[in-house]
Design an enzyme around this catalytic site. Structure first.
Site, short mmCIF file in Angstrom:
data_model
loop_
_atom_site.label_atom_id
_atom_site.label_comp_id
_atom_site.label_asym_id
_atom_site.label_seq_id
_atom_site.Cartn_x
_atom_site.Cartn_y
_atom_site.Cartn_z
N LYS A 1 -36.80 8.90 64.45
CA LYS A 1 -38.01 8.56 65.21
C LYS A 1 -39.20 8.46 64.28
O LYS A 1 -39.99 7.51 64.36
CB LYS A 1 -38.26 9.62 66.29
CG LYS A 1 -37.38 9.44 67.51
CD LYS A 1 -37.45 10.62 68.46
CE LYS A 1 -36.38 10.47 69.53
NZ LYS A 1 -36.14 11.67 70.32
N GLN B 1 -38.45 17.33 71.60
CA GLN B 1 -37.01 17.03 71.52
C GLN B 1 -36.23 18.10 72.29
O GLN B 1 -36.31 19.28 71.95
CB GLN B 1 -36.59 17.00 70.04
CG GLN B 1 -35.16 16.59 69.82
CD GLN B 1 -34.90 15.12 70.12
OE1 GLN B 1 -35.69 14.25 69.79
NE2 GLN B 1 -33.80 14.85 70.78
N ASP C 1 -41.97 10.20 77.16
CA ASP C 1 -40.60 10.34 77.68
C ASP C 1 -40.57 10.15 79.20
O ASP C 1 -39.49 10.15 79.79
CB ASP C 1 -40.07 11.75 77.34
CG ASP C 1 -38.87 11.71 76.42
OD1 ASP C 1 -38.36 10.60 76.17
OD2 ASP C 1 -38.44 12.78 75.97
#
Ligand code: NAP
Length: 297
Positions: free
Chosen positions: A55, A99, A122
């Site tokens: 990422k 995460q 997200d």
């Protein structure tokens, strides 16, 4: 009947990343604004470490600002929230991603609730999930957005198609179903309590499997000519016993690919299908968040 068309998520995601990079460059030139993404990793899960590194690299490659925060596995909730509060108010940061999974002493729900919905790339906050369900502009979970891009590219207009989504997680199944509904599909959501899953799947023009059970969906579960999107990722020992003994692994999806490819019209492979789309859509979400936070159309 000929084999299914293999949907190349790797090539498609490269095009999305290129497009994002062009738009980032234009945003910098027109408004002096560099979108910034902060990724927070708690503990030392090796798979998460790989995702987080990718990422970071791809964010920088797209011309964005990238920040990674690595916290010890025993970090307290108060310490983690302190960091999230700081990122929520940092003007250089437009996207925040924690995460998951996190160690068991931390609550995923409480962490998600602490992230500003404006920076929730997200799409997990109640605000963004509610906005998606209400048909309002939202930041939407990256993987379902990536699946929709692949479906639209393969099939064009999705109106009236019967879509079956297996899985009902907040990250994957539910937003996927909402996006398909918004695209005028007739949507069925199946899950671990669904009765006669093979029969439900056989009715699908579009079948999205987001379960995490290796090769669960067999060839005879698939309607001939259907589009099959395989989201699942399971790591199994290598087929070669010698490599397996060395700890080598292979990635497998939720769909028994070798059978399914003979029946479906389109299918995503694992790896190289849905997976690469996720980071590309994360970059796109970060760009969108930066624009919205600055009121740029
Ligand atoms: P999750 O939170 O574990 O949800 C799994 C879903 O599958 C649940 O809704 C569960 O039903 C359902 N399920 C479990 N066993 C089932 C069965 N036998 N029959 C029918 N449904 C069943 O997982 P997730 O986060 O949604 O992720 C799903 C998979 O996608 C995982 O393999 C994950 O690694 C992968 N994934 C990939 C990407 C990517 O970038 N490619 C991104 C996200 C996720 P219940 O609700 O009834 O328990």
């Amino acid at each position: 009947m000929s084999d299914a068309i293999i949907i190349d998520g790797k090539a498609f995601s490269a095009r999305v990343r290129e497009q994002v990079a062009e738009e980032v460059a234009a945003l910098k030139a027109s408004h002096g604004l560099t979108p910034g993404l902060a990724v927070v990793l708690v503990g030392e899960d090796p798979a998460s470490e790989v995702y987080v590194r990718n990422k970071g690299e791809q964010t920088t490659a797209a011309g964005m600002y990238s920040e990674t925060h690595r916290l010890a596995a025993d970090v307290t909730e108060a310490e983690l929230f302190g960091l999230l509060d700081q990122l929520n108010s940092d003007p250089a940061i437009h996207g925040i991603l924690v995460q998951f999974p996190v160690p068991p002493h931390l609550s995923q729900d409480r962490i998600v609730a602490r992230i500003s919905p404006d920076k929730d790339v997200d799409g997990l906050t109640v605000t963004n999930a509610g906005r998606l369900a209400s048909g309002l502009p939202a930041l939407t979970s990256c993987t379902p957005v990536g699946c929709m891009m692949l479906l639209r590219d393969a099939l064009g207009d999705l109106t009236g198609k019967h879509a079956v989504v297996i899985g009902r997680s907040n990250l994957m199944g539910k937003p996927m179903a909402q996006l398909l509904l918004a695209a005028d599909c007739t949507v069925t959501i199946a899950h671990s309590r669904s009765v006669d899953l093979p029969a439900i799947c056989r009715t699908a023009d579009i079948l999205v499997a987001a379960v995490g059970r290796a090769e669960m969906v067999k060839g005879d579960w698939i309607k001939p000519g259907a589009a099959v999107i395989d989201v699942g990722i399971t790591r199994l020992p290598s087929r070669d016993p010698e490599r397996a003994a060395q700890g080598k692994t292979r990635l497998v999806g939720d769909v028994a690919f070798d059978e399914a490819v003979k029946v479906a019209g389109w299918i995503t492979p694992v790896p190289g299908g849905v997976g690469p789309m996720t980071i590309a859509c994360l970059l796109q979400n970060t760009l969108t968040a930066a624009r919205r936070l600055h009121g740029i159309g």
